[in-house]
Design a protein around this motif. Structure first.
Motif, PDB file in Angstrom:
ATOM      1  N   PHE B 222      23.784 -19.126 -41.095  1.00  0.00           N
ATOM      2  CA  PHE B 222      24.736 -18.104 -40.371  1.00  0.00           C
ATOM      3  C   PHE B 222      23.827 -17.831 -38.956  1.00  0.00           C
ATOM      4  CE2 PHE B 222      26.655 -17.751 -44.455  1.00  0.00           C
ATOM      5  CZ  PHE B 222      28.128 -17.707 -44.091  1.00  0.00           C
ATOM      6  N   ALA B 223      22.583 -17.915 -39.127  1.00  0.00           N
ATOM      7  CA  ALA B 223      21.926 -17.700 -37.613  1.00  0.00           C
ATOM      8  C   ALA B 223      22.322 -19.000 -36.932  1.00  0.00           C
ATOM      9  CB  ALA B 223      20.389 -17.455 -38.050  1.00  0.00           C
ATOM     10  N   GLY B 224      22.348 -20.069 -37.757  1.00  0.00           N
ATOM     11  CA  GLY B 224      22.809 -21.199 -36.767  1.00  0.00           C
ATOM     12  C   GLY B 224      24.219 -21.097 -35.754  1.00  0.00           C
ATOM     13  N   ILE B 225      25.214 -20.365 -36.747  1.00  0.00           N
ATOM     14  CA  ILE B 225      26.363 -20.099 -36.330  1.00  0.00           C
ATOM     15  C   ILE B 225      26.445 -19.247 -35.151  1.00  0.00           C
ATOM     16  CG2 ILE B 225      28.892 -19.285 -36.692  1.00  0.00           C
ATOM     17  CD1 ILE B 225      28.814 -20.073 -39.490  1.00  0.00           C
ATOM     18  N   ALA B 226      25.624 -18.379 -35.346  1.00  0.00           N
ATOM     19  CA  ALA B 226      25.455 -17.484 -34.246  1.00  0.00           C
ATOM     20  C   ALA B 226      25.068 -18.210 -33.060  1.00  0.00           C
ATOM     21  CB  ALA B 226      24.592 -16.363 -34.464  1.00  0.00           C
ATOM     22  N   GLY B 227      23.994 -18.929 -33.175  1.00  0.00           N
ATOM     23  CA  GLY B 227      23.048 -19.615 -32.120  1.00  0.00           C
ATOM     24  C   GLY B 227      24.243 -20.568 -31.397  1.00  0.00           C
ATOM     25  N   GLY B 228      25.015 -21.367 -32.128  1.00  0.00           N
ATOM     26  CA  GLY B 228      26.150 -22.194 -31.577  1.00  0.00           C
ATOM     27  C   GLY B 228      26.939 -21.470 -30.808  1.00  0.00           C
ATOM     28  N   LEU B 229      27.504 -20.578 -31.513  1.00  0.00           N
ATOM     29  CA  LEU B 229      28.568 -19.607 -30.655  1.00  0.00           C
ATOM     30  C   LEU B 229      27.815 -19.152 -29.236  1.00  0.00           C
ATOM     31  CD1 LEU B 229      30.256 -17.454 -33.363  1.00  0.00           C
ATOM     32  CD2 LEU B 229      31.054 -19.215 -31.844  1.00  0.00           C
ATOM     33  N   TYR B 230      26.925 -18.523 -29.388  1.00  0.00           N
ATOM     34  CA  TYR B 230      26.039 -18.090 -28.184  1.00  0.00           C
ATOM     35  C   TYR B 230      25.982 -19.189 -27.187  1.00  0.00           C
ATOM     36  CZ  TYR B 230      22.017 -16.061 -25.513  1.00  0.00           C
ATOM     37  OH  TYR B 230      21.592 -15.514 -24.508  1.00  0.00           O
ATOM     38  N   ALA B 231      25.406 -20.339 -27.691  1.00  0.00           N
ATOM     39  CA  ALA B 231      25.261 -21.578 -26.470  1.00  0.00           C
ATOM     40  C   ALA B 231      26.584 -21.851 -25.889  1.00  0.00           C
ATOM     41  CB  ALA B 231      24.603 -22.689 -27.219  1.00  0.00           C
ATOM     42  N   HIS B 232      27.412 -21.942 -26.856  1.00  0.00           N
ATOM     43  CA  HIS B 232      28.743 -22.239 -26.214  1.00  0.00           C
ATOM     44  C   HIS B 232      29.260 -21.215 -25.242  1.00  0.00           C
ATOM     45  CE1 HIS B 232      29.717 -26.405 -27.254  1.00  0.00           C
ATOM     46  NE2 HIS B 232      28.965 -25.809 -28.495  1.00  0.00           N
ATOM     47  N   TYR B 233      29.194 -20.051 -25.635  1.00  0.00           N
ATOM     48  CA  TYR B 233      29.719 -18.648 -24.961  1.00  0.00           C
ATOM     49  C   TYR B 233      29.267 -18.600 -23.429  1.00  0.00           C
ATOM     50  CZ  TYR B 233      31.782 -14.421 -23.849  1.00  0.00           C
ATOM     51  OH  TYR B 233      32.548 -13.270 -23.094  1.00  0.00           O
ATOM     52  N   ILE B 234      27.784 -18.698 -23.667  1.00  0.00           N
ATOM     53  CA  ILE B 234      27.155 -18.262 -22.098  1.00  0.00           C
ATOM     54  C   ILE B 234      26.958 -19.816 -21.500  1.00  0.00           C
ATOM     55  CG2 ILE B 234      26.114 -16.285 -22.975  1.00  0.00           C
ATOM     56  CD1 ILE B 234      23.494 -17.967 -22.468  1.00  0.00           C
ATOM     57  N   ARG B 235      27.309 -20.823 -22.065  1.00  0.00           N
ATOM     58  CA  ARG B 235      27.092 -22.098 -21.563  1.00  0.00           C
ATOM     59  C   ARG B 235      25.687 -22.754 -21.302  1.00  0.00           C
ATOM     60  NH1 ARG B 235      31.069 -22.857 -17.431  1.00  0.00           N
ATOM     61  NH2 ARG B 235      31.159 -25.107 -17.863  1.00  0.00           N
ATOM     62  N   VAL B 236      24.842 -22.066 -21.796  1.00  0.00           N
ATOM     63  CA  VAL B 236      23.476 -22.762 -21.524  1.00  0.00           C
ATOM     64  C   VAL B 236      22.612 -22.476 -22.923  1.00  0.00           C
ATOM     65  CG1 VAL B 236      21.259 -22.073 -20.499  1.00  0.00           C
ATOM     66  CG2 VAL B 236      23.366 -21.466 -19.366  1.00  0.00           C
ATOM     67  N   ALA B 237      21.673 -23.468 -23.222  1.00  0.00           N
ATOM     68  CA  ALA B 237      20.815 -23.354 -24.420  1.00  0.00           C
ATOM     69  C   ALA B 237      19.354 -23.413 -23.820  1.00  0.00           C
ATOM     70  CB  ALA B 237      21.049 -24.363 -25.459  1.00  0.00           C
ATOM     71  N   GLY B 238      18.603 -22.350 -23.863  1.00  0.00           N
ATOM     72  CA  GLY B 238      17.463 -22.224 -22.985  1.00  0.00           C
ATOM     73  C   GLY B 238      16.583 -21.934 -23.895  1.00  0.00           C
ATOM     74  N   PRO B 239      14.989 -22.009 -23.305  1.00  0.00           N
ATOM     75  CA  PRO B 239      13.916 -21.691 -24.149  1.00  0.00           C
ATOM     76  C   PRO B 239      13.820 -20.329 -24.496  1.00  0.00           C
ATOM     77  CG  PRO B 239      13.131 -22.091 -22.037  1.00  0.00           C
ATOM     78  CD  PRO B 239      14.624 -22.337 -22.103  1.00  0.00           C
ATOM     79  N   SER B 240      14.670 -19.527 -23.644  1.00  0.00           N
ATOM     80  CA  SER B 240      14.786 -17.961 -24.036  1.00  0.00           C
ATOM     81  C   SER B 240      15.121 -17.677 -25.456  1.00  0.00           C
ATOM     82  CB  SER B 240      15.477 -17.306 -23.071  1.00  0.00           C
ATOM     83  OG  SER B 240      16.882 -17.361 -23.190  1.00  0.00           O
ATOM     84  N   THR B 241      16.047 -18.556 -26.053  1.00  0.00           N
ATOM     85  CA  THR B 241      16.269 -18.324 -27.517  1.00  0.00           C
ATOM     86  C   THR B 241      15.289 -18.440 -28.289  1.00  0.00           C
ATOM     87  OG1 THR B 241      17.231 -20.679 -27.471  1.00  0.00           O
ATOM     88  CG2 THR B 241      18.852 -19.198 -26.853  1.00  0.00           C
ATOM     89  N   LEU B 242      14.131 -18.935 -28.043  1.00  0.00           N
ATOM     90  CA  LEU B 242      12.949 -19.173 -29.093  1.00  0.00           C
ATOM     91  C   LEU B 242      11.895 -18.110 -28.757  1.00  0.00           C
ATOM     92  CD1 LEU B 242      12.874 -23.014 -28.923  1.00  0.00           C
ATOM     93  CD2 LEU B 242      13.425 -21.582 -30.906  1.00  0.00           C
ATOM     94  N   GLU B 243      12.024 -17.144 -27.557  1.00  0.00           N
ATOM     95  CA  GLU B 243      11.087 -16.358 -27.556  1.00  0.00           C
ATOM     96  C   GLU B 243      10.677 -15.375 -28.699  1.00  0.00           C
ATOM     97  OE1 GLU B 243      11.823 -14.468 -23.845  1.00  0.00           O
ATOM     98  OE2 GLU B 243      11.318 -16.207 -22.595  1.00  0.00           O
ATOM     99  N   LEU B 244       9.371 -14.952 -28.687  1.00  0.00           N
ATOM    100  CA  LEU B 244       8.930 -14.080 -29.509  1.00  0.00           C
ATOM    101  C   LEU B 244       9.701 -12.875 -29.636  1.00  0.00           C
ATOM    102  CD1 LEU B 244       6.661 -13.086 -31.578  1.00  0.00           C
ATOM    103  CD2 LEU B 244       5.439 -12.413 -29.847  1.00  0.00           C
TER     104      LEU B 244
END
Lengths: 290, 356
Positions: B222-244
């Motif tokens: 489910f965190a993955g669904i959120a991640g996929g939606l987020y990437a497609h919604y803001i149209r960027v997948a960046g390293p900020s999604t992995l930050e502490l």
């Protein structure tokens, strides 16, 4: 090369060791997972900058004053926030994160995001085997080792140290034996924050001081404490030195390796924990009681 | 009939219902794109926070690196979208399965570690991964990340409804998955048993390994669904999604809202995230918003250490001590067994005294 790796590892390892000892002291005695620990380290560095800029005092005096002011801040935070929600462990952790963010943002507002410099405590350098070593690095390494010995003496030779070790082992029994647990916790908070302050003061001249500098040391300190075994003070100091050397090795041996710096020490931690889940010096029995 | 008996008489369910309906009619109330964007992102983050709550709040497996699942799924969806040009309806599910798979891998060390040790090992993984991402910049895009992903839908309003539908269904599944009183699934009860005492759970014949891995897998999915939606919604997948800070953020939201309840993290995100975004529009808002955020957290935790929703719930609802039915706090007799409620109230009060 070898000499610089040895010296740099000693410097960063020593500083991490001071930080890790303070962190594991307050965790052991008061069961507070203080995520704001390195924020206090940062605060001392900024207090030194502010004091040298506005008060025009000699550097060693400002350093001592800043360390004590940080200690006071720590005790105030403990009394106002941590002490009140001590029963809820997760709430304590989150409050400490919030305190760290509060410090970060206040410093950002007052000093801005740019990098600041602190003048070195001692000038000059000398050569060992053809490598230039800054006197400041020797000062940092020496100061950390003296502090470590001081903490060891405090814990093993004084009455306060005995009380701290007793509360660390078992709060209830210590209470029955007539030790004032809440007073000891407050004293340990003071000691732990002062240790963070010492670490901040001795490293401030050799690093760039900015309001985000608390995050990376926090990760290293957390992994050192776990690697050494939670609650084992000796273990966290040794693990801090191991991680300090691992970090230095990566920076010196891998080209462009500074991105991997944190990754390598954390991988080391994960591997050790998979083989020995209780950490290097932890006792398996202690893990059960968490 | 069912609706009147089990929704309308319980205040917290009425609040949840009103909240859900408001979300569905939100685009009719305002057409402001900025507001729609804030609410959509809040919905995505609330799913992310609910998945953290499943793992940590219900199963007791402390995860301080939850950004790993979110970030891995975001990167996986982005890579599939950019290189294989799959449709959004394939990239997000595949991305979430990658998230679930990563969850299982992280779950393996969890079988040997517990408590804080587990928290710190999970904290390490996203940091290790972001080190690797900065090292292989040609595949991962480095600092800038992968950008130019395809949209969820051409229309903003359609995008809003797609996100809302997926998030609401997922949160409902998570709620049922963790509901200890459910008659269909036993998982909620079993996960709670593992949280309270793993040894006893194992001794009572629960396969704790299986259920812990299941919790990791579900949470990663489910965190993955959120991640996929987020990437497609803001149209960027960046390293900020992995930050502490992104891993810590979810802990802040959930504990503010109330841990060990699925509605807690949802409420926490829907209060804190829009608040933080709205403050930006005020003068000096950009500078003081994190100071304000930390002050809100400190004060709310000092007065409500178990979280906002738990505090509110205890104020508006009381459980009848005789038949365990939830009643509105204003009732004088229990709605099921007619026992006078003041008995219950006195008992709650004296229990509270003993605790403090």
């Amino acid at each position: 090369m070898l000499v610089s790796i040895l010296i740099n590892g000693l410097v960063s390892g020593g500083v991490y060791a001071i930080l890790a000892i303070g962190f594991s002291l307050i965790f052991g005695v008061a069961k507070i997972l203080n995520m704001a620990h390195t924020a206090f380290y940062m605060t001392t560095a900024f207090l030194i900058i502010a004091a040298t800029r506005f008060l025009d005092l000699p550097l060693p005096v400002t350093a001592v004053i800043s360390i004590f002011v940080t200690g006071m801040l720590g005790v105030i935070c403990y009394k106002l926030c941590f002490d009140r929600v001590k029963v809820h462990e997760t709430a304590v952790m989150i409050i400490s994160v919030a305190v760290a963010m509060l410090f970060e943002e206040t410093l950002l507002l007052t000093f801005g995001a740019q990098y600041q410099r602190v003048p070195p405590f001692v000038d000059g350098f000398f050569e060992i085997g053809g490598v230039r070593v800054l006197n400041q690095h020797f000062f940092t390494a020496g100061a950390s080792i003296i502090t470590l010995i001081g903490v060891w003496l405090l814990l093993s030779k004084t009455k306060l140290g005995k009380a701290i070790r007793a509360v660390d082992q078992d709060q209830e029994i210590a209470n029955v034996m007539g030790i004032d647990v809440s007073k000891t916790s407050m004293q340990v908070m003071g000691i732990s924050v002062i240790l963070a302050g010492v670490a901040g003061a001795v490293t401030a001249p050799s690093i760039m001081v900015n309001p985000l500098m608390w995050v990376n040391p926090l990760v290293i300190v957390l992994s050192a404490v776990v690697l050494g075994g939670l609650g084992s003070i000796k273990g966290s100091a040794i693990a801090a030195f191991i991680l300090g050397y691992a970090e230095t090795l990566v920076v010196f041996l891998v080209p462009d390796g500074s991105f991997l710096r944190g990754a390598v020490s954390l991988t080391a931690m994960v591997l050790v924990l998979l083989v020995r889940p209780e950490g290097l010096f932890g006792i398996a029995f202690e893990e059960e009681r968490l | 009939m069912w609706f009147r008996k089990s929704v309308l008489v319980i205040p917290s369910r009425v609040i949840a219902l009103i909240f859900g309906i408001t979300l569905l009619f939100f685009p009719l109330i305002t057409a402001d794109e900025g507001l729609l964007r804030i609410i959509t992102l809040a919905a995505i983050f609330s799913l992310y926070a609910a998945s953290w709550d499943t793992l940590t709040g219900f199963t007791g497996q402390l995860s301080l690196g939850h950004a790993l699942f979110f970030g891995v799924a975001a990167y996986a969806s982005a890579l599939l979208d950019l290189h294989l040009e799959l449709s959004v309806w394939l990239t997000i599910p595949i991305g979430s399965f990658v998230g679930a798979f990563v969850g299982l891998i992280v779950g393996l060390p969890a079988l040997r570690l517990r408590g804080l040790y587990l928290g710190l090992v999970t904290l390490a993984f996203p940091i290790i991964l972001s080190g690797i991402i900065f090292f292989f910049t040609d595949v991962t895009g480095g600092e800038a990340g992968l950008y130019g992903l395809s949209r969820l839908a051409e229309d903003k309003i359609n995008g809003y409804y797609i996100v809302m539908a997926i998030v609401m269904c997922s949160i409902f599944i998570l709620y049922k998955f963790t509901d200890a009183g459910s008659r269909i699934l036993r998982t909620g009860l079993l996960l709670r048993a593992i949280r309270e005492d793993e040894m006893t759970a194992r001794a009572s014949g629960i396969d704790t390994i299986k259920y812990k891995l299941l919790a990791f897998g579900m949470s990663g999915f489910f965190a993955g669904i959120a991640g996929g939606l987020y990437a497609h919604y803001i149209r960027v997948a960046g390293p900020s999604t992995l930050e502490l800070i992104f891993s810590i953020q979810v802990v802040l939201w959930t504990i503010f809202g109330g841990m060990g309840t699925i509605y807690g993290p949802v409420a926490g995100v829907f209060i804190l995230y829009p608040l933080m975004e709205v403050i930006r529009f005020f003068p000096h808002g950009e500078e003081i918003r994190f100071i304000l955020f930390s002050l809100i957290l400190i004060f709310s935790l000092l007065f409500m250490p178990e979280g906002l929703t738990v505090w509110v719930r205890d104020k508006i609802e009381t459980e009848c001590t005789r038949c365990k039915v939830i009643n509105m706090a204003t009732r004088r007799t229990c709605r099921a067994c007619r026992a006078p409620m003041y008995l219950t109230k006195d008992e709650n009060r004296s229990q509270g005294k003993e605790e403090t």
